[in-house]
Scaffold this motif. Structure first.
Motif, short mmCIF file in Angstrom:
data_model
loop_
_atom_site.label_atom_id
_atom_site.label_comp_id
_atom_site.label_asym_id
_atom_site.label_seq_id
_atom_site.Cartn_x
_atom_site.Cartn_y
_atom_site.Cartn_z
N ARG A 360 0.83 -1.20 0.00
CA ARG A 360 0.00 0.00 0.00
C ARG A 360 0.87 1.26 0.00
O ARG A 360 0.55 2.26 -0.64
CB ARG A 360 -0.94 -0.04 1.21
CG ARG A 360 -2.12 0.91 1.10
CD ARG A 360 -3.15 0.62 2.17
NE ARG A 360 -3.94 -0.57 1.84
CZ ARG A 360 -3.86 -1.72 2.49
NH1 ARG A 360 -3.04 -1.84 3.52
NH2 ARG A 360 -4.59 -2.75 2.12
N ASP A 365 -2.17 -1.00 -4.59
CA ASP A 365 -3.33 -1.20 -3.74
C ASP A 365 -4.04 -2.54 -3.97
O ASP A 365 -4.53 -3.16 -3.02
CB ASP A 365 -4.34 -0.06 -3.93
CG ASP A 365 -3.80 1.27 -3.41
OD1 ASP A 365 -2.81 1.23 -2.65
OD2 ASP A 365 -4.36 2.32 -3.76
N ASP A 366 -4.14 -2.98 -5.22
CA ASP A 366 -4.83 -4.25 -5.49
C ASP A 366 -4.09 -5.41 -4.84
O ASP A 366 -4.70 -6.32 -4.25
CB ASP A 366 -4.95 -4.47 -7.00
CG ASP A 366 -5.93 -3.52 -7.64
OD1 ASP A 366 -6.74 -2.91 -6.91
OD2 ASP A 366 -5.88 -3.36 -8.89
N LEU A 369 -4.64 -5.31 -1.07
CA LEU A 369 -5.93 -5.85 -0.67
C LEU A 369 -5.90 -7.37 -0.64
O LEU A 369 -6.40 -8.00 0.30
CB LEU A 369 -7.02 -5.37 -1.63
CG LEU A 369 -8.42 -5.93 -1.39
CD1 LEU A 369 -8.93 -5.56 0.00
CD2 LEU A 369 -9.39 -5.44 -2.47
N THR A 392 -9.90 -3.94 4.83
CA THR A 392 -10.35 -4.44 3.52
C THR A 392 -11.77 -4.03 3.17
O THR A 392 -12.22 -4.25 2.06
CB THR A 392 -10.27 -5.98 3.51
OG1 THR A 392 -11.13 -6.50 4.53
CG2 THR A 392 -8.85 -6.45 3.77
#
Length: 394
Positions: A360, A365-366, A369, A392
């Motif tokens: 992050r 970001d993906d 997560l 999340t």
């Protein structure tokens, strides 16, 4: 019970040459005390009451076994070789130390070492041990029985090792005490509220070892480490929710415990034999010295982790060092270090959580997560699950 149980077990084990007899006799005495003291009140000298009851139980057990053996062999009863009463301690050595080293002998599996220590030295019941170690009562009872049988069958001595062997054996003892403390904080299905009794048992036991072995710096180092951690306990959870170190209310940290921790760390330093427990305590001291999270001297923390790697290069230490590396402004280098630990820590939720934080920070970001979701799958502690779920949005 903390003060008396281990002492009595140690004295009886020495007198009767059997940990099994000693531990069972003391366990029976505790049950007798619970019944008698509720009716008659606590006696003026509870320790003497327990000692007398336990010795009587041990003698009864020895006589029963003796008669059983005589009947099996068809022997004429010989003179009763009744062991003498446990002698009073000379004060030169704590009876619990030989017992503790015996329970933590490397011939025993780590889970057996922990269970037997909790039973024989700390006086916990089988139910309490099962709860503390996330096991069932039958499995815990079998583990304890097998450990005691192995001690008897292989002649594992209940003594403090010689100086040449003490360093390795002492590290096992200190590791078991540290595991006790950690077990108090991450209960499967529980929240962030610690098992305060178990945590206090661990701090107390670390104090017993440090007091009995005043020339062993690592014993003082572990005690300092646990005191630093214990000082943050009230700020670590709020209404059962986990509060990360960066977000904790530092004004609620226990100043008296922090002061005690510093004293123990200074005692260790004066002995001029650094080790992993002292370095971990020094890292904890860096956090205690900072009035705010932002004021933490992360460069000093990183230096201490670099030194710690010389004593303990375990994956967990390397993971914690990566966190410090990120804090000094090197998130990409930290992620490289974390990724190198995948083979060792991919089943640990903390590895995925740290990796998610670094991803992050780097704008991925993906991937972050996905890492947080994997961490959520791997933890059974409800407080950690709530924290990860909030990250999340699940």
């Amino acid at each position: 019970m903390r003060e008396q149980s281990g002492r009595i077990v140690g004295a009886l084990a020495r007198s009767f040459s059997s940990l099994d007899i000693a531990e069972e006799a003391v366990a029976e005495a505790v049950e007798e005390a619970l019944r008698a003291w509720r009716k008659e009140g606590i006696p003026p000298n509870p320790g003497a009451w327990l000692t007398q009851a336990a010795r009587r139980n041990a003698l009864d057990r020895v006589r029963r076994e003796k008669r059983y053996r005589e009947k099996l062999a068809g022997m004429v009863p010989a003179q009763d070789p009744t062991p003498s009463a446990p002698e009073a301690s000379s004060g030169e050595i704590d009876e619990r130390l030989p017992l503790l080293f015996g329970c933590c002998h490397p011939a025993l599996a780590p889970e057996a070492q922990l269970a037997l220590t909790l039973r024989a030295v700390c006086g916990l019941t089988t139910a309490q041990i099962a709860r503390a170690t996330f096991s069932t009562e039958p499995a815990t009872a079998q583990r304890i029985v097998r450990a005691k049988r192995k001690i008897g069958a292989t002649g594992i001595p209940l003594r403090i090792p010689d100086a040449t062997d003490r360093a390795v054996r002492l590290d096992i003892v200190l590791t078991i005490v540290s595991v006790m403390y950690n077990e108090a904080h991450f209960v499967g299905g529980g929240d962030a509220t610690a098992d305060r009794d178990l945590a206090d048992d661990a701090v107390w036991l670390a104090g017993v070892v440090a007091a009995a072995l005043p020339r062993e710096p690592e014993a003082h180092g572990l005690l300092a480490l646990l005191l630093f951690h214990r000082a943050r306990e009230s700020a670590r959870s709020v209404d059962g929710d986990l509060v990360l170190l960066v977000d904790q209310d530092r004004s609620s940290w226990d100043a008296s415990l922090i002061a005690r921790a510093r004293v123990e760390l200074e005692r260790a330093a004066r002995l001029h034999r650094p080790g992993r427990w002292q370095l971990q305590a020094a890292i904890a001291a860096c956090h205690a010295d900072a009035d705010t999270a932002a004021a933490t001297d992360w460069r000093q923390v990183l230096v201490l982790y670099d030194l710690l790697l010389g004593y303990d290069a375990s994956p967990v230490v390397r993971l914690n060092r990566a966190v410090a590396l990120d804090q000094v402004g090197a998130p990409a280098a930290a992620l490289t270090e974390v990724d190198a630990l995948e083979r060792d820590l991919s089943r640990a939720h903390l590895w995925h959580a740290v990796r998610a934080h670094l991803l992050r920070r780097l704008g991925r970001d993906d991937e972050a997560l996905a890492a947080d979701l994997r961490a959520l799958e791997l933890t059974a502690n409800e407080a950690e699950r709530r924290l990860l779920a909030a990250r999340t949005g699940r």
